[in-house]
Design an enzyme around this catalytic site. Structure first.
Site, PDB file in Angstrom:
ATOM      1  N   GLU A   1       0.620  -1.318   0.318  1.00 45.94           N
ATOM      2  CA  GLU A   1      -0.204   0.441   0.433  1.00 45.94           C
ATOM      3  C   GLU A   1       0.709   0.940  -0.306  1.00 45.94           C
ATOM      4  OE1 GLU A   1      -3.248  -1.793   2.465  1.00 45.94           O
ATOM      5  OE2 GLU A   1      -3.287   0.497   3.403  1.00 45.94           O
TER       6      GLU A   1
ATOM      7  N   ASP B   1      -6.869  10.088   9.032  1.00 50.30           N
ATOM      8  CA  ASP B   1      -5.247   9.105   9.600  1.00 50.30           C
ATOM      9  C   ASP B   1      -4.520   9.795  10.862  1.00 50.30           C
ATOM     10  OD1 ASP B   1      -3.760   7.118   7.742  1.00 50.30           O
ATOM     11  OD2 ASP B   1      -4.385   9.288   6.755  1.00 50.30           O
TER      12      ASP B   1
END
Lengths: 417, 263
Positions: free
Chosen positions: B49, B60
């Site tokens: 990823e 995040d």
């Protein structure tokens, strides 16, 4: 009024939360179910007379609505042109228009059984309004505020704490309103099951832009009947003007007039040090382009690679790189005009309002007033301008003093020039 | 069959679970980041990823936020992320690359142009955090038409009523977000995750990998044991943040991969 619904500007958003190409629901999957639940709950409340009866009661007895529509006679004389009316939303409880919307969202949160309220704030006005209403209803309140703003808005931070709110200084990013909103969204993702996110402006994922607009529309609705009362049945303003950061006070004033073609609609963005100086302004429509941030597509200040830029303005309340999606749509369709005003021009308007009307305005509506100063002299006396005095200036006196070179700690009592 | 489909078919044939590693492209700088990415397959990583930095990463936690800021400060751009993928492909034609990030940099570049560039660079799939099924017309459907997998996030709040919608235009695999929260925060518990994975697998025929909140080889083993694979991001990025050399980072990745593969 519009006979043909297809030509109405008041039908938005569509079922996907879009105003034309703007708006939408650009959020993570974790939040999506909650946003759908909120939308369903709001749709129910909107059609429930009991909900609005409770709102009306609170608006009247707790906020002090209707706010006056005031003919600023000396200011009008001074500028020597149009008749200028001020919609006095700075007289609301907590000192700004923000509480109109907060009440609506908190009543909704109560209907949804949410006991914990989070909010983001820039200048602190939305944070203070949220803390206030949470105190009134005994709800837990957490306010995210950029570290930079915590430092420059100390009185509002203290107010929020007095009201029982927890103020969390946001250090991620560069510590301004945009970062406060990021952290509020992070909190919401983490505490999604028991938390209601009370957004302070007409931005964010659908249904927020429409919902906040509906709650703020009380401003324009009151202007309609108040002006008719003062100037005669059927008399509409010729021009309505309001300042725009995210754009909630402006949307609240504009919305009830969107389908009256005779009413000229002007939104005033924060031009900072001037829109031509790169990045030293917050004029998303004048100086930005469409992008996706904080749940919606709208005009944004961004670089060539789609990275978001920080805005700059003397006013912490306008210091946001985006704008509500409905404004983007009104801009593209041409129904509303958008202009920008610099810090310097806003400071001049601030002083003029003090000197001619005895009203100390917040720096946000000072931007709107500065544009009034530009256009009013060339208009005839029978032209009616309504500007939204959406906040009072108490919170800004330190900033203004600094810019005017006045030392607040000087106890000798020096006179202002 | 995409590289992602082929990878899961191969792992299935070997009776192994997938280990997926996340790194932020350009963190701490382009060259170091490329060196780490190139070493991931050798350290046991099955799927990479590759994070595309964004100024406002709303899903995040602090670790990934800081990584994105380091990358942007070092001059990282979407073009350079594509360049990194292309350079990786010169020496590795098998390991799938999934680009993970937020929509605005892609929207800013133009969806059609981005998809053609991404395909040409050898990117196999996309995970775009702020594009739920309600916005599928934006990128998900054009991406599938361009031959890229669009990998969806399913979360603890994705209920049975909603799950079919989430599965509808998903391909490659499903990324189950094991906690309600941001990356690198709470610990994922295998006991909570197992029934959720079973629920998602029943709703579609795709492999389910689990991420958010996995930080140790032991946790990777426990979670991979109840799913088709495990994703580790923040724990790896933390090593980069503390100044570990690429060799040290890759050694840590190897222990995680061994954990996941032991399941």
């Amino acid at each position: 009024m519009a006979d043909d619904l297809f030509n109405s500007f008041m039908n938005g958003p569509d079922e996907r939360g879009r105003f034309g190409n703007y708006g939408g629901r650009f959020v993570s999957e974790t939040l999506m179910p909650l946003i759908l639940e909120l939308e369903a709950e709001y749709e129910k409340a909107k059609d429930d007379p009991e909900f609005w009866a409770e709102m009306d009661d609170l608006w009247k007895h707790y906020v002090g609505r209707p706010s006056p529509l005031y003919f600023a006679e000396r200011l009008s004389d001074h500028l020597g042109g149009a008749s200028i009316y001020m919609k006095r939303d700075e007289l609301n409880h907590t000192g700004a228009h923000k509480i109109n919307n907060v009440l609506g969202q908190i009543l909704l949160a109560r209907r949804m059984g949410k006991k914990r309220i989070i909010a983001e704030t820039g200048a602190g006005q939305h944070g203070v309004a949220t803390a206030t209403v949470c105190a009134k209803f005994g709800l837990q309140c957490v306010v995210y505020m950029g570290k930079h703003d915590v430092e420059r808005q100390a009185p509002n931070v203290f107010r929020m704490r007095l009201l029982g709110a927890e103020v969390i200084p946001v250090t991620s990013g560069r510590g301004t309103l945009k970062d406060a909103m990021n952290d509020a969204l992070r909190d919401w993702v983490t505490n999604v099951r028991d938390t209601f996110y009370c957004i302070g402006t007409v931005a964010g994922p659908h249904p927020y832009p429409a919902m906040v607009r509906d709650f703020q529309s009380i401003i324009g609705k009151e202007v309609r009947w108040q002006l008719a009362e003062q100037e005669g049945e059927g008399r509409l303003p010729d021009t309505v003007i309001a300042a725009i950061g995210g754009g909630s006070n402006a949307m609240g004033l504009f919305f009830p007039f969107l389908d009256d073609p005779s009413v000229r609609i002007i939104g005033v963005e924060a031009g900072g040090k001037g829109v031509n100086d790169k990045m030293e302004h917050c004029a998303s429509l004048t100086g930005g382009r469409p992008g996706v941030l904080h749940g919606n597509r709208t005009y944004l200040l961004q670089d060539d690679d789609g990275q978001i830029l920080e805005g700059f303005s003397i006013s912490a309340g306008l210091d946001y790189p985006g704008i509500g999606p409905e404004h983007s749509w009104l801009h593209d369709t041409g129904r509303a005009e958008y202009v920008s005003i610099t810090d310097r021009e806003a400071l001049e308007a601030f002083q003029l309002s003090c000197a001619t009307e005895g009203i100390i305005p917040a720096l946000e509506p000072s931007h709107a007033l500065a544009h009034v100063m530009k256009i009013a002299p060339d208009l005839p006396r029978e032209h009616i301008i309504v500007m939204n005095m959406c906040g009072r200036g108490d919170k800004d006196i330190y900033t203004v003093a600094k810019h005017l070179g006045f030392d607040m700690s000087d106890t000798e009592g020096r006179e202002l020039d | 069959m995409t590289r992602i489909d082929a990878t899961f078919a191969k792992l299935r044939a070997e009776g192994k679970k997938a280990f997926v590693a996340y790194v932020m492209a350009g963190d701490p700088d382009y060259d170091t980041s490329l060196e780490i990415v190139k070493g991931l397959p050798g350290a046991g990583v099955d799927i990479i990823e590759l994070g595309q930095p964004f100024t406002d990463p709303m899903a995040d936690g602090p670790t990934i936020q800081a990584a994105g800021q380091r990358a942007l400060a070092g001059g990282m751009t979407l073009q350079k992320t594509l360049d990194m993928a292309r350079t990786f492909r010169e020496t590795d034609t098998e390991t799938p690359i999934v680009m993970m990030g937020y929509y605005n940099p892609i929207y800013s570049r133009g969806v059609a142009r981005f998809l053609s560039d991404a395909r040409e660079a050898g990117i196999d799939g996309l995970i775009i955090v702020d594009l739920p099924p309600e916005e599928d017309e934006e990128l998900c459907i054009p991406a599938q038409e361009a031959g890229l997998n669009f990998i969806r996030l399913a979360t603890p709040t994705t209920d049975d009523k909603r799950l079919p919608r989430v599965m509808q235009n998903t391909s490659g695999f499903v990324y189950y977000v094991s906690i309600t929260g941001i990356t690198g925060s709470a610990q994922a518990e295998a006991g909570d995750v197992a029934p959720e994975v079973a629920r998602i697998k029943a709703a579609g025929n795709l492999p389910v990998v689990v991420g958010f909140g996995i930080t140790t080889p032991e946790a990777a083993a426990r979670i991979a044991g109840v799913a088709d694979g495990a994703v580790v991001g923040s724990a790896i990025v933390s090593r980069i943040a503390q100044g570990d050399t690429p060799a040290e980072v890759l050694e840590f990745v190897r222990t995680l991969a061994e954990g996941a593969h032991s399941a």
